[in-house]
Design a protein around this motif. Structure first.
Motif, mmCIF file in Angstrom:
data_model
loop_
_atom_site.group_PDB
_atom_site.id
_atom_site.type_symbol
_atom_site.label_atom_id
_atom_site.label_comp_id
_atom_site.label_asym_id
_atom_site.label_seq_id
_atom_site.Cartn_x
_atom_site.Cartn_y
_atom_site.Cartn_z
ATOM 1 N N LEU A 264 0.835 -1.197 0.000
ATOM 2 C CA LEU A 264 0.000 0.000 0.000
ATOM 3 C C LEU A 264 0.876 1.255 0.000
ATOM 4 C CD1 LEU A 264 -2.833 1.278 0.198
ATOM 5 C CD2 LEU A 264 -2.646 1.053 2.690
ATOM 6 N N GLU A 265 1.968 1.218 0.713
ATOM 7 C CA GLU A 265 2.868 2.375 0.742
ATOM 8 C C GLU A 265 3.419 2.673 -0.658
ATOM 9 O OE1 GLU A 265 2.907 -0.151 2.887
ATOM 10 O OE2 GLU A 265 2.083 0.953 4.610
ATOM 11 N N GLN A 266 3.754 1.620 -1.408
ATOM 12 C CA GLN A 266 4.253 1.830 -2.769
ATOM 13 C C GLN A 266 3.162 2.403 -3.669
ATOM 14 O OE1 GLN A 266 5.649 -2.262 -3.201
ATOM 15 N NE2 GLN A 266 7.730 -1.508 -3.510
ATOM 16 N N TYR A 267 1.944 1.926 -3.495
ATOM 17 C CA TYR A 267 0.827 2.467 -4.281
ATOM 18 C C TYR A 267 0.623 3.951 -3.979
ATOM 19 C CZ TYR A 267 -4.099 3.602 -5.190
ATOM 20 O OH TYR A 267 -5.257 4.225 -5.589
ATOM 21 N N LEU A 268 0.617 4.302 -2.712
ATOM 22 C CA LEU A 268 0.424 5.710 -2.351
ATOM 23 C C LEU A 268 1.561 6.574 -2.894
ATOM 24 C CD1 LEU A 268 -0.876 5.238 1.313
ATOM 25 C CD2 LEU A 268 -2.219 5.804 -0.719
ATOM 26 N N GLN A 269 2.750 6.020 -2.950
ATOM 27 C CA GLN A 269 3.865 6.765 -3.526
ATOM 28 C C GLN A 269 3.636 6.987 -5.019
ATOM 29 O OE1 GLN A 269 6.429 8.350 -2.184
ATOM 30 N NE2 GLN A 269 7.117 8.977 -4.223
ATOM 31 N N ARG A 270 3.127 5.990 -5.714
ATOM 32 C CA ARG A 270 2.831 6.146 -7.143
ATOM 33 C C ARG A 270 1.822 7.273 -7.376
ATOM 34 N NH1 ARG A 270 1.992 -0.052 -9.450
ATOM 35 N NH2 ARG A 270 4.014 -0.905 -8.755
ATOM 36 N N LEU A 271 0.878 7.405 -6.460
ATOM 37 C CA LEU A 271 -0.165 8.419 -6.626
ATOM 38 C C LEU A 271 0.377 9.840 -6.581
ATOM 39 C CD1 LEU A 271 -3.146 7.051 -4.488
ATOM 40 C CD2 LEU A 271 -2.996 7.146 -6.982
ATOM 41 N N THR A 272 1.572 10.021 -6.061
ATOM 42 C CA THR A 272 2.122 11.373 -6.004
ATOM 43 C C THR A 272 2.380 11.939 -7.401
ATOM 44 O OG1 THR A 272 4.412 10.567 -5.801
ATOM 45 C CG2 THR A 272 3.180 10.942 -3.752
ATOM 46 N N ALA A 273 2.344 11.091 -8.418
ATOM 47 C CA ALA A 273 2.474 11.579 -9.795
ATOM 48 C C ALA A 273 1.233 12.342 -10.239
ATOM 49 C CB ALA A 273 2.743 10.415 -10.749
ATOM 50 N N VAL A 274 0.087 12.123 -9.581
ATOM 51 C CA VAL A 274 -1.162 12.806 -9.937
ATOM 52 C C VAL A 274 -1.111 14.228 -9.386
ATOM 53 C CG1 VAL A 274 -3.674 12.743 -9.795
ATOM 54 C CG2 VAL A 274 -2.379 10.601 -9.837
ATOM 55 N N ARG A 275 -1.428 15.197 -10.222
ATOM 56 C CA ARG A 275 -1.243 16.601 -9.801
ATOM 57 C C ARG A 275 -2.253 17.051 -8.752
ATOM 58 N NH1 ARG A 275 -2.031 19.516 -15.510
ATOM 59 N NH2 ARG A 275 -1.003 17.593 -16.154
ATOM 60 N N ASP A 276 -3.473 16.485 -8.755
ATOM 61 C CA ASP A 276 -4.511 16.893 -7.803
ATOM 62 C C ASP A 276 -5.165 15.623 -7.263
ATOM 63 O OD1 ASP A 276 -6.567 17.945 -6.333
ATOM 64 O OD2 ASP A 276 -7.462 19.109 -7.953
ATOM 65 N N VAL A 277 -4.613 15.096 -6.172
ATOM 66 C CA VAL A 277 -5.097 13.829 -5.626
ATOM 67 C C VAL A 277 -5.251 13.937 -4.123
ATOM 68 C CG1 VAL A 277 -2.766 12.864 -5.363
ATOM 69 C CG2 VAL A 277 -4.726 11.322 -5.579
ATOM 70 N N ARG A 278 -6.303 13.323 -3.634
ATOM 71 C CA ARG A 278 -6.479 13.157 -2.195
ATOM 72 C C ARG A 278 -6.882 11.710 -1.955
ATOM 73 N NH1 ARG A 278 -10.369 17.885 -3.233
ATOM 74 N NH2 ARG A 278 -8.852 17.898 -4.906
ATOM 75 N N THR A 279 -6.732 11.248 -0.734
ATOM 76 C CA THR A 279 -7.025 9.853 -0.418
ATOM 77 C C THR A 279 -8.036 9.766 0.714
ATOM 78 O OG1 THR A 279 -5.171 9.691 1.140
ATOM 79 C CG2 THR A 279 -4.735 9.080 -1.158
ATOM 80 N N ALA A 280 -8.699 8.621 0.788
ATOM 81 C CA ALA A 280 -9.646 8.347 1.870
ATOM 82 C C ALA A 280 -9.632 6.855 2.154
ATOM 83 C CB ALA A 280 -11.057 8.799 1.487
ATOM 84 N N VAL A 281 -9.984 6.496 3.371
ATOM 85 C CA VAL A 281 -10.029 5.098 3.791
ATOM 86 C C VAL A 281 -11.450 4.778 4.247
ATOM 87 C CG1 VAL A 281 -9.088 3.351 5.354
ATOM 88 C CG2 VAL A 281 -7.622 5.232 4.556
ATOM 89 N N VAL A 282 -11.989 3.656 3.777
ATOM 90 C CA VAL A 282 -13.288 3.167 4.239
ATOM 91 C C VAL A 282 -13.034 2.103 5.305
ATOM 92 C CG1 VAL A 282 -15.405 1.961 3.591
ATOM 93 C CG2 VAL A 282 -14.424 3.677 2.057
ATOM 94 N N GLN A 283 -13.510 2.341 6.501
ATOM 95 C CA GLN A 283 -13.269 1.443 7.623
ATOM 96 C C GLN A 283 -14.192 0.223 7.570
ATOM 97 O OE1 GLN A 283 -10.755 1.843 9.698
ATOM 98 N NE2 GLN A 283 -10.170 3.842 8.808
ATOM 99 N N ASP A 284 -13.724 -0.853 8.215
ATOM 100 C CA ASP A 284 -14.492 -2.107 8.307
ATOM 101 C C ASP A 284 -14.921 -2.584 6.924
ATOM 102 O OD1 ASP A 284 -15.680 -4.314 9.442
ATOM 103 O OD2 ASP A 284 -17.550 -3.283 9.923
ATOM 104 N N ALA A 285 -13.965 -2.615 6.004
ATOM 105 C CA ALA A 285 -14.261 -3.010 4.625
ATOM 106 C C ALA A 285 -13.057 -3.719 4.022
ATOM 107 C CB ALA A 285 -14.614 -1.782 3.789
ATOM 108 N N GLY A 286 -13.347 -4.608 3.073
ATOM 109 C CA GLY A 286 -12.313 -5.259 2.297
ATOM 110 C C GLY A 286 -12.322 -4.745 0.875
ATOM 111 N N HIS A 287 -11.760 -5.552 -0.029
ATOM 112 C CA HIS A 287 -11.613 -5.105 -1.410
ATOM 113 C C HIS A 287 -12.955 -4.747 -2.045
ATOM 114 C CE1 HIS A 287 -9.797 -4.565 -5.293
ATOM 115 N NE2 HIS A 287 -10.500 -5.541 -5.834
#
Length: 312
Positions: A264-287
Protein backbone atom coordinates in the motif's frame (compact mmCIF):
# COMPACT_ATOMS: atom_id res chain seq x y z
CA UNK A 1 -33.84 -10.83 -0.72
CA UNK A 2 -32.47 -7.32 -1.04
CA UNK A 3 -35.04 -4.77 -2.26
CA UNK A 4 -33.71 -2.12 -4.62
CA UNK A 5 -34.68 1.44 -3.80
CA UNK A 6 -33.84 2.66 -7.30
CA UNK A 7 -34.33 0.06 -10.01
CA UNK A 8 -32.00 0.31 -12.97
CA UNK A 9 -33.10 0.36 -16.58
CA UNK A 10 -31.32 -2.02 -18.94
CA UNK A 11 -30.09 -0.81 -22.31
CA UNK A 12 -27.56 -1.70 -24.96
CA UNK A 13 -25.29 0.71 -26.79
CA UNK A 14 -23.14 0.05 -29.86
CA UNK A 15 -19.47 -0.02 -28.85
CA UNK A 16 -16.78 -1.36 -31.19
CA UNK A 17 -19.03 -3.89 -32.94
CA UNK A 18 -20.45 -5.09 -29.62
CA UNK A 19 -23.87 -4.60 -28.05
CA UNK A 20 -22.62 -3.23 -24.75
CA UNK A 21 -25.05 -3.77 -21.89
CA UNK A 22 -25.47 -0.87 -19.47
CA UNK A 23 -27.50 -0.16 -16.35
CA UNK A 24 -29.03 3.31 -16.12
CA UNK A 25 -30.41 5.09 -13.09
CA UNK A 26 -31.91 8.55 -12.68
CA UNK A 27 -34.04 10.80 -14.84
CA UNK A 28 -32.37 14.20 -14.46
CA UNK A 29 -34.30 17.36 -15.16
CA UNK A 30 -33.09 20.36 -17.13
CA UNK A 31 -29.82 21.78 -15.91
CA UNK A 32 -28.55 18.36 -14.86
CA UNK A 33 -25.06 17.69 -13.56
CA UNK A 34 -22.56 15.69 -15.66
CA UNK A 35 -23.25 11.95 -16.02
CA UNK A 36 -21.76 9.66 -13.40
CA UNK A 37 -20.18 6.56 -14.98
CA UNK A 38 -19.44 3.56 -12.73
CA UNK A 39 -16.89 0.94 -13.85
CA UNK A 40 -16.90 -2.51 -12.26
CA UNK A 41 -13.92 -4.72 -11.54
CA UNK A 42 -12.62 -8.08 -12.74
CA UNK A 43 -15.17 -10.91 -12.60
CA UNK A 44 -17.87 -8.49 -11.52
CA UNK A 45 -20.85 -6.86 -13.28
CA UNK A 46 -22.36 -3.40 -13.62
CA UNK A 47 -25.28 -4.35 -11.36
CA UNK A 48 -22.74 -4.59 -8.54
CA UNK A 49 -23.13 -0.82 -8.06
CA UNK A 50 -26.80 -1.12 -7.03
CA UNK A 51 -26.08 -0.87 -3.31
CA UNK A 52 -24.08 2.34 -3.77
CA UNK A 53 -26.75 3.87 -6.03
CA UNK A 54 -29.38 3.09 -3.41
CA UNK A 55 -27.27 4.92 -0.83
CA UNK A 56 -27.04 8.17 -2.83
CA UNK A 57 -29.27 10.98 -1.65
CA UNK A 58 -32.46 11.70 -3.58
CA UNK A 59 -31.17 15.18 -4.41
CA UNK A 60 -27.99 13.73 -5.91
CA UNK A 61 -29.90 11.19 -8.01
CA UNK A 62 -32.34 13.82 -9.26
CA UNK A 63 -29.59 15.90 -10.83
CA UNK A 64 -27.68 13.39 -12.93
CA UNK A 65 -27.80 10.29 -15.08
CA UNK A 66 -25.88 7.31 -13.72
CA UNK A 67 -24.54 4.62 -16.06
CA UNK A 68 -22.78 1.34 -15.23
CA UNK A 69 -21.66 -0.86 -18.13
CA UNK A 70 -20.85 -4.56 -18.16
CA UNK A 71 -17.34 -4.79 -19.61
CA UNK A 72 -16.84 -6.96 -22.70
CA UNK A 73 -17.17 -10.62 -21.76
CA UNK A 74 -18.79 -9.84 -18.40
CA UNK A 75 -22.43 -9.72 -17.38
CA UNK A 76 -24.70 -9.27 -20.37
CA UNK A 77 -22.09 -7.84 -22.73
CA UNK A 78 -20.96 -10.64 -25.05
CA UNK A 79 -17.41 -11.71 -25.71
CA UNK A 80 -16.18 -10.51 -29.11
CA UNK A 81 -16.38 -13.17 -31.78
CA UNK A 82 -13.18 -15.18 -32.02
CA UNK A 83 -11.79 -13.92 -28.71
CA UNK A 84 -9.33 -16.27 -27.00
CA UNK A 85 -7.85 -13.69 -24.58
CA UNK A 86 -8.39 -10.11 -23.45
CA UNK A 87 -6.06 -7.11 -23.66
CA UNK A 88 -6.29 -4.31 -21.12
CA UNK A 89 -6.11 -1.48 -23.67
CA UNK A 90 -9.40 -2.68 -25.18
CA UNK A 91 -11.21 -1.49 -22.06
CA UNK A 92 -9.91 2.02 -22.67
CA UNK A 93 -11.13 2.02 -26.27
CA UNK A 94 -14.48 0.59 -25.15
CA UNK A 95 -14.86 3.32 -22.55
CA UNK A 96 -13.97 5.99 -25.11
CA UNK A 97 -16.82 4.96 -27.41
CA UNK A 98 -19.20 4.34 -24.52
CA UNK A 99 -18.75 7.94 -23.38
CA UNK A 100 -19.54 9.09 -26.91
CA UNK A 101 -22.88 7.30 -26.55
CA UNK A 102 -23.84 8.33 -23.02
CA UNK A 103 -22.28 11.78 -22.69
CA UNK A 104 -21.46 13.11 -26.14
CA UNK A 105 -18.74 15.70 -25.74
CA UNK A 106 -19.60 16.47 -22.11
CA UNK A 107 -16.95 15.59 -19.49
CA UNK A 108 -18.15 12.97 -17.01
CA UNK A 109 -17.58 12.08 -13.39
CA UNK A 110 -15.91 8.67 -13.47
CA UNK A 111 -15.79 6.04 -10.70
CA UNK A 112 -13.94 2.75 -11.03
CA UNK A 113 -13.46 -0.22 -8.72
CA UNK A 114 -10.40 -2.48 -8.87
CA UNK A 115 -9.79 -3.25 -12.56
CA UNK A 116 -12.30 -0.52 -13.37
CA UNK A 117 -10.29 1.88 -11.22
CA UNK A 118 -7.15 1.05 -13.19
CA UNK A 119 -9.02 1.63 -16.45
CA UNK A 120 -10.34 4.95 -15.14
CA UNK A 121 -6.88 6.19 -14.14
CA UNK A 122 -5.25 5.29 -17.43
CA UNK A 123 -8.14 6.60 -19.51
CA UNK A 124 -8.12 9.90 -17.62
CA UNK A 125 -4.45 10.30 -18.50
CA UNK A 126 -5.02 9.51 -22.16
CA UNK A 127 -8.21 11.61 -22.48
CA UNK A 128 -7.93 14.20 -19.70
CA UNK A 129 -10.47 16.54 -21.30
CA UNK A 130 -13.23 13.93 -20.99
CA UNK A 131 -13.08 13.55 -17.20
CA UNK A 132 -14.36 16.17 -14.76
CA UNK A 133 -13.72 14.27 -11.52
CA UNK A 134 -12.43 10.76 -10.86
CA UNK A 135 -12.89 8.36 -7.93
CA UNK A 136 -10.62 5.30 -7.84
CA UNK A 137 -11.75 2.54 -5.46
CA UNK A 138 -8.87 0.11 -4.85
CA UNK A 139 -7.53 0.36 -8.41
CA UNK A 140 -3.96 -0.21 -7.30
CA UNK A 141 -2.26 -1.19 -10.52
CA UNK A 142 0.17 -4.10 -10.45
CA UNK A 143 3.62 -4.91 -9.07
CA UNK A 144 6.40 -3.58 -11.27
CA UNK A 145 7.51 -6.00 -13.97
CA UNK A 146 11.15 -6.59 -14.79
CA UNK A 147 12.67 -7.39 -18.19
CA UNK A 148 13.73 -10.74 -16.77
CA UNK A 149 10.06 -11.65 -16.17
CA UNK A 150 9.06 -11.28 -19.82
CA UNK A 151 9.96 -14.80 -21.06
CA UNK A 152 7.99 -16.46 -18.27
CA UNK A 153 5.07 -14.04 -18.68
CA UNK A 154 4.77 -14.78 -22.40
CA UNK A 155 4.94 -18.51 -21.69
CA UNK A 156 2.17 -18.16 -19.07
CA UNK A 157 0.03 -16.25 -21.55
CA UNK A 158 0.41 -18.92 -24.26
CA UNK A 159 -0.19 -21.69 -21.71
CA UNK A 160 -3.35 -19.90 -20.57
CA UNK A 161 -4.73 -19.72 -24.11
CA UNK A 162 -4.08 -23.44 -24.58
CA UNK A 163 -5.69 -24.27 -21.23
CA UNK A 164 -8.73 -22.17 -22.02
CA UNK A 165 -9.23 -23.91 -25.35
CA UNK A 166 -9.15 -27.28 -23.55
CA UNK A 167 -11.73 -26.06 -21.00
CA UNK A 168 -9.21 -26.21 -18.14
CA UNK A 169 -10.04 -22.64 -17.08
CA UNK A 170 -13.84 -23.00 -17.23
CA UNK A 171 -15.65 -21.35 -14.35
CA UNK A 172 -17.46 -23.57 -11.86
CA UNK A 173 -21.23 -23.83 -12.26
CA UNK A 174 -23.75 -24.15 -9.41
CA UNK A 175 -26.95 -26.03 -8.75
CA UNK A 176 -28.93 -22.98 -7.57
CA UNK A 177 -28.83 -19.23 -7.18
CA UNK A 178 -28.50 -19.77 -3.44
CA UNK A 179 -25.32 -21.75 -4.07
CA UNK A 180 -23.96 -18.80 -6.05
CA UNK A 181 -24.86 -16.53 -3.13
CA UNK A 182 -22.96 -18.80 -0.74
CA UNK A 183 -19.96 -18.62 -3.06
CA UNK A 184 -20.11 -14.82 -2.94
CA UNK A 185 -20.28 -14.86 0.86
CA UNK A 186 -17.35 -17.30 1.06
CA UNK A 187 -15.26 -14.87 -0.96
CA UNK A 188 -16.49 -11.88 1.03
CA UNK A 189 -17.77 -12.80 4.53
CA UNK A 190 -18.93 -9.20 5.10
CA UNK A 191 -21.52 -9.50 2.31
CA UNK A 192 -24.99 -9.57 3.88
CA UNK A 193 -27.08 -12.63 2.92
CA UNK A 194 -29.91 -10.57 1.40
CA UNK A 195 -27.43 -8.71 -0.82
CA UNK A 196 -25.69 -11.95 -1.75
CA UNK A 197 -28.97 -13.54 -2.86
CA UNK A 198 -29.82 -10.49 -4.97
CA UNK A 199 -26.34 -10.17 -6.43
CA UNK A 200 -26.18 -13.88 -7.29
CA UNK A 201 -28.99 -13.38 -9.81
CA UNK A 202 -27.04 -10.56 -11.46
CA UNK A 203 -23.70 -12.35 -11.32
CA UNK A 204 -24.94 -15.66 -12.76
CA UNK A 205 -27.69 -16.99 -15.03
CA UNK A 206 -29.63 -20.25 -15.02
CA UNK A 207 -29.11 -22.44 -18.09
CA UNK A 208 -31.59 -24.76 -19.77
CA UNK A 209 -30.08 -27.63 -17.77
CA UNK A 210 -30.92 -25.88 -14.49
CA UNK A 211 -27.28 -25.10 -13.66
CA UNK A 212 -26.29 -21.54 -12.71
CA UNK A 213 -23.26 -20.19 -14.57
CA UNK A 214 -21.18 -17.11 -13.80
CA UNK A 215 -21.59 -14.29 -16.35
CA UNK A 216 -17.88 -14.01 -17.05
CA UNK A 217 -15.80 -15.39 -19.88
CA UNK A 218 -13.19 -17.89 -18.68
CA UNK A 219 -10.65 -16.26 -21.02
CA UNK A 220 -10.46 -13.36 -18.56
CA UNK A 221 -8.43 -15.71 -16.34
CA UNK A 222 -5.54 -15.80 -18.83
CA UNK A 223 -2.66 -13.65 -17.53
CA UNK A 224 -1.66 -10.63 -19.58
CA UNK A 225 1.07 -11.01 -22.15
CA UNK A 226 2.28 -7.47 -21.46
CA UNK A 227 4.50 -6.41 -18.56
CA UNK A 228 3.25 -3.76 -16.13
CA UNK A 229 5.52 -0.74 -16.49
CA UNK A 230 5.29 1.61 -13.54
CA UNK A 231 6.97 4.47 -15.42
CA UNK A 232 4.28 4.31 -18.12
CA UNK A 233 1.49 4.16 -15.54
CA UNK A 234 2.89 7.18 -13.74
CA UNK A 235 3.20 9.10 -17.02
CA UNK A 236 -0.52 8.53 -17.48
CA UNK A 237 -1.18 9.57 -13.88
CA UNK A 238 0.79 12.77 -14.44
CA UNK A 239 -1.35 13.60 -17.49
CA UNK A 240 -4.62 13.51 -15.50
CA UNK A 241 -6.07 17.00 -15.12
CA UNK A 242 -9.22 16.07 -13.17
CA UNK A 243 -9.20 16.03 -9.36
CA UNK A 244 -8.77 12.44 -8.16
CA UNK A 245 -10.03 10.77 -4.99
CA UNK A 246 -8.21 7.49 -4.33
CA UNK A 247 -10.06 5.30 -1.85
CA UNK A 248 -8.84 2.11 -0.21
CA UNK A 249 -10.38 -0.19 2.38
CA UNK A 250 -9.14 -0.67 5.93
CA UNK A 251 -8.30 -4.30 5.12
CA UNK A 252 -4.94 -4.48 3.35
CA UNK A 253 -5.81 -6.09 0.03
CA UNK A 254 -2.32 -5.57 -1.37
CA UNK A 255 -0.66 -7.17 1.63
CA UNK A 256 -2.85 -10.26 1.26
CA UNK A 257 -2.40 -10.54 -2.51
CA UNK A 258 1.28 -9.83 -2.98
CA UNK A 259 2.92 -10.73 0.35
CA UNK A 260 5.31 -7.79 0.30
CA UNK A 261 6.00 -7.76 -3.45
CA UNK A 262 3.78 -4.68 -3.80
CA UNK A 263 2.54 -2.68 -0.82
CA UNK A 264 0.00 0.00 0.00
CA UNK A 265 2.87 2.38 0.74
CA UNK A 266 4.25 1.83 -2.77
CA UNK A 267 0.83 2.47 -4.28
CA UNK A 268 0.42 5.71 -2.35
CA UNK A 269 3.86 6.77 -3.53
CA UNK A 270 2.83 6.15 -7.14
CA UNK A 271 -0.17 8.42 -6.63
CA UNK A 272 2.12 11.37 -6.00
CA UNK A 273 2.47 11.58 -9.79
CA UNK A 274 -1.16 12.81 -9.94
CA UNK A 275 -1.24 16.60 -9.80
CA UNK A 276 -4.51 16.89 -7.80
CA UNK A 277 -5.10 13.83 -5.63
CA UNK A 278 -6.48 13.16 -2.19
CA UNK A 279 -7.03 9.85 -0.42
CA UNK A 280 -9.65 8.35 1.87
CA UNK A 281 -10.03 5.10 3.79
CA UNK A 282 -13.29 3.17 4.24
CA UNK A 283 -13.27 1.44 7.62
CA UNK A 284 -14.49 -2.11 8.31
CA UNK A 285 -14.26 -3.01 4.63
CA UNK A 286 -12.31 -5.26 2.30
CA UNK A 287 -11.61 -5.11 -1.41
CA UNK A 288 -15.34 -5.18 -2.24
CA UNK A 289 -15.82 -2.01 -0.23
CA UNK A 290 -18.81 -0.91 -2.36
CA UNK A 291 -20.61 -4.02 -1.07
CA UNK A 292 -19.26 -3.88 2.48
CA UNK A 293 -19.92 -0.20 3.19
CA UNK A 294 -22.09 1.20 0.37
CA UNK A 295 -23.27 4.18 2.43
CA UNK A 296 -19.73 5.28 3.21
CA UNK A 297 -18.64 4.81 -0.41
CA UNK A 298 -21.71 6.66 -1.71
CA UNK A 299 -21.07 9.55 0.66
CA UNK A 300 -17.45 9.85 -0.47
CA UNK A 301 -18.44 9.83 -4.15
CA UNK A 302 -21.31 12.25 -3.65
CA UNK A 303 -19.28 14.80 -1.71
CA UNK A 304 -16.26 14.59 -3.99
CA UNK A 305 -18.03 15.00 -7.33
CA UNK A 306 -19.90 17.97 -5.84
CA UNK A 307 -16.62 19.62 -4.91
CA UNK A 308 -16.85 19.07 -1.16
CA UNK A 309 -13.95 17.71 0.95
CA UNK A 310 -14.17 13.89 1.36
CA UNK A 311 -14.53 14.17 5.14
CA UNK A 312 -17.07 17.02 5.14
Amino acid sequence: MYTCLHTSQSATVAVRHLDYHVHRWGAPAAGAQPPLVLLHGWMDVGASWQFVVDAFSDAFLARRAIVAPDWRGFGRTPRPAGTDCYHFVDYLADLDQLLDQVAGGQPVDLVGHSMGGNVAMMYAGARPERIRRLVNLEGFGMPASTPQSVPGRLAQWMDGINQCERGALDLKDYDSADAVAQRLIKTNPRLAPDKARWLARQWAREGEDGRWRILGDAAHKIPSALPYRVDEAQALYAAITAPVLAVHASDDSLGRWYQGKYTLEQYLQRLTAVRDVRTAVVQDAGHMLHHDQPRAVAALIERFVQGEPPGA
